[in-house]
Design an enzyme around this catalytic site. Structure first.
Site, PDB file in Angstrom:
ATOM      1  N   GLY A   1       0.806  -1.209   0.000  1.00  0.00           N
ATOM      2  CA  GLY A   1       0.000   0.000   0.000  1.00  0.00           C
ATOM      3  C   GLY A   1       0.836   1.253   0.000  1.00  0.00           C
ATOM      4  O   GLY A   1       0.293   2.364   0.076  1.00  0.00           O
ATOM      5  N   ASP A   2       2.154   1.087  -0.075  1.00  0.00           N
ATOM      6  CA  ASP A   2       3.061   2.237  -0.107  1.00  0.00           C
ATOM      7  C   ASP A   2       4.228   1.897  -1.017  1.00  0.00           C
ATOM      8  O   ASP A   2       4.129   0.990  -1.836  1.00  0.00           O
ATOM      9  CB  ASP A   2       3.513   2.590   1.321  1.00  0.00           C
ATOM     10  N   ASP A   3       5.343   2.615  -0.902  1.00  0.00           N
ATOM     11  CA  ASP A   3       6.467   2.404  -1.808  1.00  0.00           C
ATOM     12  C   ASP A   3       7.000   0.975  -1.686  1.00  0.00           C
ATOM     13  O   ASP A   3       7.183   0.457  -0.587  1.00  0.00           O
ATOM     14  CB  ASP A   3       7.597   3.384  -1.490  1.00  0.00           C
TER      15      ASP A   3
END
Length: 482
Positions: A258-260
């Site tokens: 859900g992020d980098d």
């Protein structure tokens, strides 16, 4: 004949029993040569001594808390660090545990049928001080919960397995974070500080309360053959975040987040500037990412110790927000320079290239707005993108432009329908948006903005080899039967 066979078998059993007792008397470990099944694995160093977590009272029933067993095992095995080191085997089972610290000249081996389950109780994660290069926790101004697997000032440490699983069981942490119920920063899954000769490999990591892998202030780091899985709608579940690290390689890994997927960092504003430890000499190869709301490779935004000499190639991006993103702001200071990316393949992207000088989160009001970052010598080449909404959104800082940008041999096919939920009407109409940047382009489709004029050039990629790429792993053995 039967008496010979019987005496021979009994002799072998007694030999193994005696060796086991000798090992147990010294470090409560066993000679793995007496085990039934040998599994081979690759590591920076092999170990002379072996123990099972069950030797120290561990129970893999998914309910019993094994923190004390891990701590007892590692404390005992640390006694043979100078005598060939030791490996702790987590055998098949479901092993609930809170935070525990590793030791030097040590291997944590997680069997393919083993699952480490992170406790969901805050009390099972000791509070530790903020990182000196950050000045505070990332989630909150208070302290930090120690990571599930933690260590500091270590030499020669390996976390590996037969693709065994470490499950952070992060749902309760995500809920508390979203509801602003945490006064301290969530634990990571694996964090090693001030360490050298580090290997993290052949594991499945999932559902971390926050970042999954966070080597910090480390050197000579090998991260290979990881599968990292987190829900795509949970923030801050970054995959691999090398932070103020030197001589690091990331290889053959797959991240859904859900992020980098990879976030390269080096400290936050005045704290990172003062600490002054860059991330440098980072090599990334054969990496695949799915991250609909973030980047495949992000540089920053915490980059106040500097980021230099990053080399990425054979990168595969699927359904991700951006391919390569540089995030910085006034107050960050330092630099992002000598960045080289080639052979990147992207399908279904919001952005291919994204740079911003307005990523304005700050640890506190004490930062210096005159501390301007230097972004220069950024090289992208030999890339293909399909079903892309925006090719490049490149925005430097007024009075502090991003310079030395080179993009060559890049072909991008735009999506036939452009979504309106994340882009302004102006940006929907243009494949490129550029302000306060300078550089060149060559053989790029669609044609870049005027600030990247056409020039017949192949953007640079270093011909030399980083020292970490020359490190060859040894073939080691571990026994899993008794």
């Amino acid at each position: 004949m039967w008496s010979y066979v019987k005496s021979h078998v009994v002799g072998e059993f007694l030999a193994c029993f005696v060796v086991g007792l000798l090992c147990l008397n010294v470090v409560e470990s066993r000679d793995f040569n007496c085990r039934e099944e040998q599994i081979q694995y690759s590591a920076i160093n092999c170990r002379k001594h072996t123990a099972l977590l069950t030797d120290f009272g561990g129970k893999g029933d998914g309910k019993t808390l094994n923190t004390a067993a891990f701590k007892a095992a590692i404390a005992n095995l640390s006694k043979v660090a100078s005598d060939g080191g030791a490996q702790l085997v987590v055998p098949p089972g479901r092993w609930l545990t809170g935070s525990f610290d590793l030791t030097s000249h040590f291997t944590l081996y997680i069997h393919k049928d083993a699952v480490l389950l992170g406790s969901q109780a805050e009390s099972d994660y000791p509070l530790i001080d903020p990182l000196p290069s950050y000045g505070r926790g990332r989630d909150a101004p208070g302290k930090r919960f120690a990571s599930l697997i933690f260590g500091t000032n270590l030499t020669d440490v390996v976390i590996t397995g037969g693709n065994g699983t470490i499950d952070g069981q992060g749902a309760i942490w995500w809920k508390k974070f979203k509801e602003h119920k945490l006064k301290n920063t969530r634990p990571y899954l694996i964090e090693l500080l001030f360490s050298n000769q580090v290997q993290i490999s052949y594991l499945t990591l999932t559902n971390s309360p926050s970042w999954h892998v966070h080597p910090t202030y480390c050197s000579d780091v090998i991260i290979e053959n990881l599968t990292i899985l987190a829900p795509i709608d949970v923030p801050n579940t970054d995959g691999i975040n090398p932070d103020s690290c030197s001589n690091t390689r990331i290889r053959d890994s797959y991240v859904v987040s859900g992020d980098d997927c990879i976030a390269v960092k080096s400290g936050w504003d005045q704290y990172g500037i003062k600490f002054g430890m860059p991330t440098q000499h980072l090599s990334i190869k054969r990496f695949t990412c799915i991250s609909p709301d973030s980047a495949v490779i992000a540089l920053g935004s915490e980059m106040s110790g500097g980021i230099q000499d990053v080399r990425a190639e054979e990168i595969y991006a699927i359904n991700s927000q951006s391919g390569v993103r540089i995030k910085t702001a006034q107050g960050r200071g330092a630099y992002v320079k000598d960045i080289f990316v080639r052979n990147m393949y992207m399908n279904t992207m919001k952005y291919v290239f994204w740079m911003t000088g307005a990523y304005g989160s700050h640890p506190d009001p004490g930062y210096d707005p005159k501390a301007l970052p230097e972004i220069t010598n950024i090289n992208y080449r030999d890339m293909v993108g399909k079903n892309v909404t925006i090719v490049g959104d490149l925005s430097g800082i007024q009075g502090d432009p991003f310079t030395g940008i080179c993009i060559s041999n890049v072909t991008v096919e735009l999506a036939s329908k452009q979504p309106s939920v994340f882009l302004s009407e102006k940006k929907k109409k243009l494949p490129w948006n550029c302000t306060d940047i300078a550089g060149v382009s060559s053989r790029v489709t669609p044609t870049p903005c005027d600030l990247l004029p056409e020039k017949q050039v192949d953007c640079a990629f270093p011909a030399d080899v980083l020292p970490i790429d020359l490190v060859q792993l040894k073939t080691c053995s571990v026994g899993v039967g008794i």
